[in-house]
Each structure stands twice: as C-alpha cells, then as structure tokens.
Design a protein around this motif. Structure first.
Motif, PDB file in Angstrom:
ATOM      1  N   CYS A   1       0.855  -1.201   0.000  1.00  0.00           N
ATOM      2  CA  CYS A   1       0.000   0.000   0.000  1.00  0.00           C
ATOM      3  C   CYS A   1       0.888   1.246   0.000  1.00  0.00           C
ATOM      4  O   CYS A   1       1.879   1.290  -0.717  1.00  0.00           O
ATOM      5  CB  CYS A   1      -0.962  -0.026   1.175  1.00  0.00           C
ATOM      6  N   CYS A   2       0.557   2.231   0.817  1.00  0.00           N
ATOM      7  CA  CYS A   2       1.338   3.474   0.863  1.00  0.00           C
ATOM      8  C   CYS A   2       2.244   3.539   2.088  1.00  0.00           C
ATOM      9  O   CYS A   2       2.779   4.616   2.398  1.00  0.00           O
ATOM     10  CB  CYS A   2       0.398   4.680   0.864  1.00  0.00           C
ATOM     11  N   LYS A   3       2.402   2.421   2.763  1.00  0.00           N
ATOM     12  CA  LYS A   3       3.131   2.446   4.029  1.00  0.00           C
ATOM     13  C   LYS A   3       4.626   2.677   3.843  1.00  0.00           C
ATOM     14  O   LYS A   3       5.273   3.264   4.703  1.00  0.00           O
ATOM     15  CB  LYS A   3       2.890   1.136   4.783  1.00  0.00           C
ATOM     16  N   ASP A   4       5.187   2.196   2.733  1.00  0.00           N
ATOM     17  CA  ASP A   4       6.632   2.315   2.529  1.00  0.00           C
ATOM     18  C   ASP A   4       7.006   3.469   1.603  1.00  0.00           C
ATOM     19  O   ASP A   4       8.183   3.613   1.243  1.00  0.00           O
ATOM     20  CB  ASP A   4       7.181   1.003   1.938  1.00  0.00           C
ATOM     21  N   LEU A   5       6.044   4.274   1.195  1.00  0.00           N
ATOM     22  CA  LEU A   5       6.344   5.363   0.272  1.00  0.00           C
ATOM     23  C   LEU A   5       7.057   6.498   0.995  1.00  0.00           C
ATOM     24  O   LEU A   5       6.734   6.834   2.144  1.00  0.00           O
ATOM     25  CB  LEU A   5       5.063   5.895  -0.367  1.00  0.00           C
ATOM     26  N   VAL A   6       8.019   7.089   0.320  1.00  0.00           N
ATOM     27  CA  VAL A   6       8.752   8.246   0.824  1.00  0.00           C
ATOM     28  C   VAL A   6       8.315   9.450  -0.001  1.00  0.00           C
ATOM     29  O   VAL A   6       8.483   9.461  -1.224  1.00  0.00           O
ATOM     30  CB  VAL A   6      10.274   8.034   0.720  1.00  0.00           C
ATOM     31  N   PHE A   7       7.779  10.464   0.669  1.00  0.00           N
ATOM     32  CA  PHE A   7       7.233  11.627  -0.033  1.00  0.00           C
ATOM     33  C   PHE A   7       8.264  12.746  -0.112  1.00  0.00           C
ATOM     34  O   PHE A   7       8.020  13.879   0.291  1.00  0.00           O
ATOM     35  CB  PHE A   7       5.960  12.109   0.668  1.00  0.00           C
ATOM     36  N   ASP A   8       9.448  12.392  -0.653  1.00  0.00           N
ATOM     37  CA  ASP A   8      10.492  13.371  -0.922  1.00  0.00           C
ATOM     38  C   ASP A   8      10.450  13.671  -2.417  1.00  0.00           C
ATOM     39  O   ASP A   8      11.060  12.964  -3.229  1.00  0.00           O
ATOM     40  CB  ASP A   8      11.855  12.824  -0.492  1.00  0.00           C
ATOM     41  N   LEU A   9       9.716  14.694  -2.788  1.00  0.00           N
ATOM     42  CA  LEU A   9       9.507  14.988  -4.204  1.00  0.00           C
ATOM     43  C   LEU A   9      10.759  15.509  -4.887  1.00  0.00           C
ATOM     44  O   LEU A   9      10.779  15.648  -6.114  1.00  0.00           O
ATOM     45  CB  LEU A   9       8.363  16.003  -4.358  1.00  0.00           C
ATOM     46  N   GLY A  10      11.786  15.817  -4.124  1.00  0.00           N
ATOM     47  CA  GLY A  10      13.045  16.237  -4.724  1.00  0.00           C
ATOM     48  C   GLY A  10      13.931  15.076  -5.132  1.00  0.00           C
ATOM     49  O   GLY A  10      15.010  15.289  -5.693  1.00  0.00           O
ATOM     50  N   ASP A  11      13.489  13.842  -4.849  1.00  0.00           N
ATOM     51  CA  ASP A  11      14.259  12.659  -5.218  1.00  0.00           C
ATOM     52  C   ASP A  11      13.755  12.167  -6.576  1.00  0.00           C
ATOM     53  O   ASP A  11      12.675  11.565  -6.668  1.00  0.00           O
ATOM     54  CB  ASP A  11      14.073  11.584  -4.153  1.00  0.00           C
ATOM     55  N   PRO A  12      14.486  12.388  -7.684  1.00  0.00           N
ATOM     56  CA  PRO A  12      13.993  11.978  -9.019  1.00  0.00           C
ATOM     57  C   PRO A  12      13.944  10.473  -9.196  1.00  0.00           C
ATOM     58  O   PRO A  12      13.302   9.992 -10.123  1.00  0.00           O
ATOM     59  CB  PRO A  12      15.001  12.631  -9.975  1.00  0.00           C
ATOM     60  N   VAL A  13      14.615   9.713  -8.318  1.00  0.00           N
ATOM     61  CA  VAL A  13      14.552   8.254  -8.431  1.00  0.00           C
ATOM     62  C   VAL A  13      13.187   7.753  -7.973  1.00  0.00           C
ATOM     63  O   VAL A  13      12.622   6.825  -8.549  1.00  0.00           O
ATOM     64  CB  VAL A  13      15.688   7.615  -7.600  1.00  0.00           C
ATOM     65  N   ARG A  14      12.656   8.369  -6.919  1.00  0.00           N
ATOM     66  CA  ARG A  14      11.357   7.942  -6.388  1.00  0.00           C
ATOM     67  C   ARG A  14      10.194   8.674  -7.063  1.00  0.00           C
ATOM     68  O   ARG A  14       9.107   8.112  -7.198  1.00  0.00           O
ATOM     69  CB  ARG A  14      11.304   8.182  -4.877  1.00  0.00           C
ATOM     70  N   TRP A  15      10.410   9.944  -7.429  1.00  0.00           N
ATOM     71  CA  TRP A  15       9.336  10.745  -8.025  1.00  0.00           C
ATOM     72  C   TRP A  15       9.864  11.401  -9.309  1.00  0.00           C
ATOM     73  O   TRP A  15      10.716  12.279  -9.257  1.00  0.00           O
ATOM     74  CB  TRP A  15       8.852  11.825  -7.051  1.00  0.00           C
ATOM     75  N   GLU A  16       9.376  10.939 -10.436  1.00  0.00           N
ATOM     76  CA  GLU A  16       9.775  11.486 -11.726  1.00  0.00           C
ATOM     77  C   GLU A  16       8.917  12.716 -12.020  1.00  0.00           C
ATOM     78  O   GLU A  16       7.690  12.626 -12.097  1.00  0.00           O
ATOM     79  CB  GLU A  16       9.576  10.442 -12.830  1.00  0.00           C
ATOM     80  N   TYR A  17       9.582  13.868 -12.187  1.00  0.00           N
ATOM     81  CA  TYR A  17       8.835  15.103 -12.398  1.00  0.00           C
ATOM     82  C   TYR A  17       8.626  15.335 -13.889  1.00  0.00           C
ATOM     83  O   TYR A  17       9.379  14.869 -14.741  1.00  0.00           O
ATOM     84  CB  TYR A  17       9.552  16.283 -11.762  1.00  0.00           C
ATOM     85  N   LEU A  18       7.588  16.106 -14.199  1.00  0.00           N
ATOM     86  CA  LEU A  18       7.250  16.397 -15.592  1.00  0.00           C
ATOM     87  C   LEU A  18       7.935  17.674 -16.072  1.00  0.00           C
ATOM     88  O   LEU A  18       8.462  17.724 -17.185  1.00  0.00           O
ATOM     89  CB  LEU A  18       5.728  16.533 -15.735  1.00  0.00           C
ATOM     90  N   LEU A  19       7.945  18.722 -15.249  1.00  0.00           N
ATOM     91  CA  LEU A  19       8.529  20.008 -15.619  1.00  0.00           C
ATOM     92  C   LEU A  19       9.830  20.212 -14.858  1.00  0.00           C
ATOM     93  O   LEU A  19       9.960  19.822 -13.691  1.00  0.00           O
ATOM     94  CB  LEU A  19       7.551  21.149 -15.310  1.00  0.00           C
ATOM     95  N   LEU A  20      10.787  20.867 -15.538  1.00  0.00           N
ATOM     96  CA  LEU A  20      12.081  21.097 -14.896  1.00  0.00           C
ATOM     97  C   LEU A  20      12.007  22.183 -13.835  1.00  0.00           C
ATOM     98  O   LEU A  20      12.820  22.213 -12.913  1.00  0.00           O
ATOM     99  CB  LEU A  20      13.126  21.475 -15.954  1.00  0.00           C
ATOM    100  N   GLY A  21      11.069  23.069 -13.957  1.00  0.00           N
ATOM    101  CA  GLY A  21      11.010  24.198 -13.031  1.00  0.00           C
ATOM    102  C   GLY A  21      10.397  23.827 -11.710  1.00  0.00           C
ATOM    103  O   GLY A  21       9.439  24.456 -11.259  1.00  0.00           O
ATOM    104  N   THR A  22      10.862  22.773 -11.073  1.00  0.00           N
ATOM    105  CA  THR A  22      10.320  22.362  -9.782  1.00  0.00           C
ATOM    106  C   THR A  22      10.973  23.161  -8.663  1.00  0.00           C
ATOM    107  O   THR A  22      12.148  23.516  -8.728  1.00  0.00           O
ATOM    108  CB  THR A  22      10.531  20.856  -9.562  1.00  0.00           C
TER     109      THR A  22
END
Length: 737
Positions: A220-241
């Motif tokens: 489920c969501c128990k092991d998710l890390v909500f570090d949006l600055g980590d591109p390995v875990r969260w792939e961003y769409l726009l560069l201007g993050t």
C-alpha cells in the motif's frame, strides 16, 4: 477567501464535504478523461473525487499549505463514501485526563480512622461475581464483533486494489504541519500516510508541477517516501520544480566530471523544458449566501455505524434546527437510543437538545442571554413538581443561583457569590392539605416540613459565631444550628432552639426559659449563657425562618414561570435575525423600501419642477427681449388654451376607445345570437372569456373618463395659479389678479 473558517485545513475540508454532492466515477477502474474547473464544480455543487480534490487542494494552497492532488487507488468504502462501518466523530467522547489528588501529609496527632469491620470474604465474593458478569459481557461483545467481522469479510470486494480514487496530500513544513497526512475530500477526515484505506499512488500534482510515483506499492502506501526532490522515487514532468534535489554522492560526482557530457545534458534539458501555462480558470468566489447555505438544497444526510447525522442550512427550518445526530442500538438503525439536536439563531438561546429515548430524559443547553439565565435544563416532563434539574449562569442572576434540583417532595438550590454567604438550601415538602383539581405553588402551595441551609465561611466573623448550617424543622418547631469549626479545634459548636408559641392557651406571654435552648460549645462563653442573648438569637432566627420560607415559595413560583416560558418558547420557536441581514430582516426591508419610495417620489417631484411649461411659448419670442404686459397676457392665455385643448383631446381619446370597445362587444353579442345553435362548448368558452375581458376594459375606460372629467377643472385652475405665481410673469400679471 474572505471567510476565516476556510483558513484551517479541517474546517476547509469540512466545508467542501458539506457543500458538494458526490458523483461516482463513470468507470471505477479509470480516472476521468477530463476535469471540470473549480468554478464549475462550485456552480453545480457536485463532482467526483477528482473534482473534490482539485477544489480542496486549490483552497489549501491558497491558505498556505503544501498540498497536492493524488491519483491513486483506494478501498471500496473510501471510493463510495461509505461510512456505515465508521463511528461518527460526534459520538466519540474526549478522553478525560485523570488528575491524581495530592494526598495531604499525615498529621502527627491525627485521629486514627475506625477499623473496617466489613467481611473481606464477602468483598472477594462480590468482586468475583462482578468480574464474572464483566467477563460474560465482554465475551458476548467479542462474539458479536467476530460475527459482524465475519459477515463483512464474506463480502469481499472483487475490485480491491483496482478502484481509482483521488485525495489530497499535505506535506509537513508549511503552516507548522509536523507530519505529512492524507485528507479524504468526501468525508473531510484526515488519515495517516500508513492507513490501509489508501492502496497505492500513481501520481500527484499541484499548480506548479506533476510527479509520477516510481516506487513499488506492494505494501500500500506504508513504505512510500514523499520526498519529491528525489527523481529516483518521483519522476517530475517540468524542470522548473521548486523541490530541492538530493545531493549527489562522491562516486556519482566523479562520474560526471566530463565537461562535454555536462554541456550535452544541459542542451538536452533546454530542448525538453517548457513553462507551466497560466491558469485559465476564473477566480474562485463563494457568495455569503452559498457559504451560509453550504449543503446542496440546504440539507445533507450522512449514515454512520449505528448513527445518522442530518445537517440543515440556517433558517431553513422554522425552529432553527441545523444538525441532528440520531444514535441507534442495532446496525440496522431501527431502535433509537438517543438524539442530539443543535440549534442556531434561536431567540430563547437554545443551543443543544439531548433526548434519551431509553430513560425519557431531556436535557436542554442554552447560550448566555436567556431571560431566566438558564444554562441547562434536565427534565422528563414539563409538568410542575416533577424530577428536574436547572442550571443557571450565576453571573447573570442577582441571587447567585447556580443549580436547582427538584423532585415531587424536595427542592435543592446551590448558590455562589452571595453577600450573606448562602451556598445551599434544601427544602422538604409535605402532602397538601386540600386536594384541588389544579394544584399549584400559587393557589395551593405545598407545606414545608424542613429547610436546611448551609453557608460559606464569613472571614469577618469568628468561626465560633459563624453559622455553617441551620435547619428549620417547621413541623417539630425546632431550629438547629451548627457553626464553622476553628482550625485548632476538632469539633464545632452546636445549638438547638425549641420554637414555642409566644403565648399559652390562656393568653399569657411565655418567658424564655433555659430548656428552650440546648447548646454545645467547645469553649463556653459567659454572654452566650444569658437568656437575653438566647432570646434575641431565637427572635432573629424566627425572622430568618420566615424569610427562608418566603424565598422557597418564590423559588417554586419561579419554576412555574420558567416552565410556562419554555412552553411558549417551544411553541413559538422565534428566530433572531441580524440587522445586517437585509434579506431576512422584514423590518429593515420595509424601512429600506419606504426610504427608496420616498427618494423616488422626491426625484419625481424634482423632475416635475424642472419641466418648464412656458418653454414652447417663450421660444416664439425673439431671444433676449424683455416681456411686455401684453406679451405676458398672451403667453398666459396661449398656455391655458393649449392645456385646455390637451385635456379635451385626452377626453375625446378615452371616449373614442370607450365607444370602440362598446361597438365591438355589441357586434360580438349579435354574432353570438345568430350562431348560438351551432357553437361548440369551446367556442362558448371563448365567447364568455372575450365578454368578460371586454366588460373589464369598458368599465376601466368608463372610470378613467369619469375621473378625467372630475380632475380636468382642478388641473386647469392649478396651472392658472402657477402661471400667476411664475416669477417671470408675476410682476406683469399683478393688475389682473
């Protein structure tokens, strides 16, 4: 938003949950193909989970939170807004913090408590019996819960883990949020990011960027890390993050020392980057009327586990009811246990009504401002001389009454802040001597048998002379006194008076005797043994007894007055309306309309005054030439003749219309006489309708003609008077006046 209530996440989410109606997704396995704008969702007051989340996220970002819309998977109850397995938050009692009382240090010469002579064996047997009863009840409760859990588990969801749902993620940091959490926009409830209701996340976004979850959601969501600055875990769409990227390790840093690779990477990023387009959605606006109404059509019903919550908009119900919580005994919600009703804008300041269907006990709670300063009223019946408890706002009362408890035979009152230091009064009543059809405290008061009064310590008096308790035994004609105990004593003074009649059977005056006063004094005083002192004390107590009986009788009358007032308030249930509420305040509305009417009439008078009735005739004269007397007379005559001709033309016009309508009606009647035999019922109805309308028009024209004939001479004389008083003609026409 101009509403302080929408500044915090909990009240903001509750507003969205109440304001919108839930619409399920067309396909529970796929997200919607497009999203409605927040302004459209607010306009129609309905939407799916994505519409809810988008609106709530937008308002939370505007309030300063780090909020994101989430596209993921949820449980069946979460997706269907099913709260029948959840406990209503209003039924949960807050945990009361138990304060340990500090034990006073034992005194060196304290008196030992008496020995406990109760049987330990009997106590142990009673404890075992109580434990057995509790164990049996606990076992029965566990079996019932296991049976219900088994029934729920039998209804497994075939789409578990596949149902698409959207919710809001609030990250820690901004607005002093200590820990990240989820908000379900359907129910406005907050959940931990470890909660089992949320089964996975595909992506999330805000007004600046879009992130795709690259982590595995097997747990489920128990092991998710909500570090949006980590591109390995969260792939961003726009560069201007605006999220800070993770720092690279030394090995990764050494591998990227090649200048050509860096330049090529930068060129690729420049080629792929683009800016977020500006929002085309209109500014979110919520009118005060919509904010006050909240629920669609002003009403909303939420079903919980063994409870039902109903909400209404203010002023929708005539009695001011805005919320009702009904608690049931069974899961099918057939046996009602209790009801709680919340009210607003009541003139009687009623705020909450608690009704227990099992015991029949009703408890009314009031806000400050009730005419009788009521705070709480507990009762089973509104009939007088029944079991009831009344609590008051003591600061709003002159007598300092806090609480009044009444039974058919007793009445107890508690006081605070009185100048006579009275704290408690208990009155015992006896049976009435006469049986009337309608017994009341005013016509046939209950006889008082005993009055007990207690007093706070008066620091201005010595403890030996400060009465702590006095008891008026009215039937036995005795008065008992107990004084406050001094700090260096272990017992208090006591005194008892035998209240006899002042004269005997022969009419002789009875003299005070020593046996009429029985006293116990820790430190006897000489002046207290004198008969004069005892006689004066007894006379004073007699007067105080009369005063206490009168106050108790007034308390009975006040209870009757309060009950009568409450019946009138419940029957009328009048609502208060603010003077600033111009739509509901009838007096303010009538006053405003009257002022507008006066202003309109004044404007018409000004316009009429500005009309120059001599302007058409003055235009015939050479400009700038001074009027002569002959010209003034000619202007007056021409103006009057023109006005007279217009009056005649108007009369002729009305007369012509009257004759025309009369001729048409006569022709229609003649046609009806000729074709009466061949007419259908529909034609007859049309003929009758035409005749009715024609007669109405003829009657109106006749009235207008008659009125015109009456007013024409008056208007002519009024114009003539105006001409004689006109400042341009007044000097030249003086000779003719």
């Amino acid at each position: 938003m101009p509403y302080p209530e929408l500044y915090n996440w909990d009240t903001c989410a509750q507003f969205i949950s109440d304001f919108l109606s839930m619409v399920p997704l067309p396909d529970p396995l796929k997200p919607p193909l497009y999203l409605y704008s927040s302004t459209t969702v607010l306009k129609y007051q309905k939407g799916n989970c994505f519409d809810f989340s988008t609106l709530l996220c937008s308002m939370l970002i505007g309030a300063g939170y780090d909020a994101y819309c989430v596209n993921g998977y949820g449980s069946q109850d979460l997706c269907h807004m099913d709260l029948t397995r959840e406990v209503c938050p209003l039924t949960m009692k807050p945990k009361e913090s138990v304060k340990e009382e500090e034990k006073a240090p034992p005194k060196k010469y304290a008196i030992k408590p008496p020995r406990d002579l109760t049987s330990r064996f009997e106590q142990e047997q009673e404890m075992k019996r109580q434990e057995a009863i509790k164990a049996e009840e606990e076992n029965r409760r566990k079996q019932e819960e296991a049976r219900l859990l088994e029934q729920e588990n039998a209804k497994t969801d075939p789409l578990h883990g596949l149902r698409v749902h959207s919710w809001v993620l609030v990250l820690s940091g901004k607005r002093e949020v200590p820990e990240s959490f989820f908000i379900d926009p359907f129910t406005a409830r907050s959940y931990s990011t470890q909660d089992d209701h949320f089964l996975g996340i595909e992506s999330l976004w805000n007004h600046k960027n879009y992130w795709v979850n690259m982590q595995d959601c097997w747990n489920c969501c128990k092991d998710l890390v909500f570090d949006l600055g980590d591109p390995v875990r969260w792939e961003y769409l726009l560069l201007g993050t605006d999220k800070p990227f993770l720092s690279l390790t030394e090995e990764e840093d050494e591998g990227m020392n090649d200048d050509d690779d860096v330049e090529n990477l930068g060129k690729e990023d420049e080629d792929k980057s683009f800016d977020m387009p500006p929002s085309w959605v209109e500014q979110i606006e919520i009118s005060p009327e919509a904010f006050e109404t909240r629920c669609p059509n002003g009403k909303k019903v939420i079903q919980y586990k063994r409870a039902k919550l109903e909400k209404w908009a203010p002023y929708l119900n005539n009695n001011g009811l805005v919320c009702r919580l009904t608690t049931y005994e069974d899961l099918e919600c057939t046996k009602t246990l209790e009801m709680k009703e919340w009210y607003q804008n009541r003139e009687d300041m009623l705020e909450l009504k608690h009704i227990n269907k099992i015991t029949g006990l009703n408890v009314d709670y009031f806000k400050p401002g009730h005419p009788q300063a009521l705070r709480v009223h507990s009762y089973k019946s509104m009939q007088p001389e029944m079991d009831r408890v009344m609590e008051f706002y003591e600061t709003a009362r002159v007598d300092g009454l806090i609480k009044r408890e009444e039974t058919p035979k007793t009445m107890t009152e508690h006081y605070q802040g009185r100048p006579d230091f009275l704290s408690y009064r208990h009155v015992n009543f006896g049976p009435r001597m006469k049986k009337l059809a309608l017994n009341s405290a005013e016509s046939n008061p209950r006889p008082m048998v005993k009055i007990t009064e207690r007093f706070f310590r008066n620091p201005a008096k010595p403890a030996d002379e400060d009465v702590a308790e006095r008891v008026f035994l009215i039937a036995e004609e005795r008065i008992q006194l107990r004084y406050h105990c001094r700090s260096d004593h272990i017992t208090a003074n006591k005194r008892e008076f035998l209240r006899r009649t002042e004269v005997d059977s022969k009419g002789n005056k009875i003299i005070m005797t020593p046996d009429m006063c029985i006293s116990f004094e820790v430190e006897p005083m000489e002046h207290t043994k004198k008969l004069l002192y005892q006689y004066e004390a007894m006379m004073k107590l007699k007067n105080e007894e009369k005063l206490s009986r009168h106050q108790a009788w007034e308390s009975e009358l006040e209870v009757l007055e309060i009950l009568k007032l409450r019946e009138e308030e419940e029957e009328a249930h009048t609502l208060t309306i603010s003077i600033y509420d111009t739509k509901r305040n009838e007096k303010s509305k009538e006053y405003r309309e009257a002022m507008e009417r006066v202003l309109h009439e004044e404007h018409l008078r000004q316009v009429e005054a500005q009309l120059d009735y001599l302007a058409p005739f003055l235009a015939q004269l050479p400009p700038g030439e001074k009027l002569t007397r002959w010209q003034a007379v000619r202007l007056k005559d021409e103006c009057l003749n023109d006005f007279k001709q217009r009056l005649i033309d108007k009369a002729n016009l009305i007369q012509a219309r009257f004759e025309k309508e009369t001729q048409e009606l006569q022709k229609k009647q003649q046609w009806y006489q000729e074709n009466q035999v061949t007419l259908t019922p529909e034609d007859e109805d049309l003929y009758l309708s035409y005749c009715s309308q024609a007669m109405f028009r003829i009657r109106i024209l006749e009235q207008r003609l008659s009125r015109h004939k009456e007013l024409a001479p008056l208007k002519y004389l009024a114009l003539e008077e105006k001409l004689y008083k006109d400042p341009r003609l007044v000097e030249l026409l003086k000779v003719f006046v």
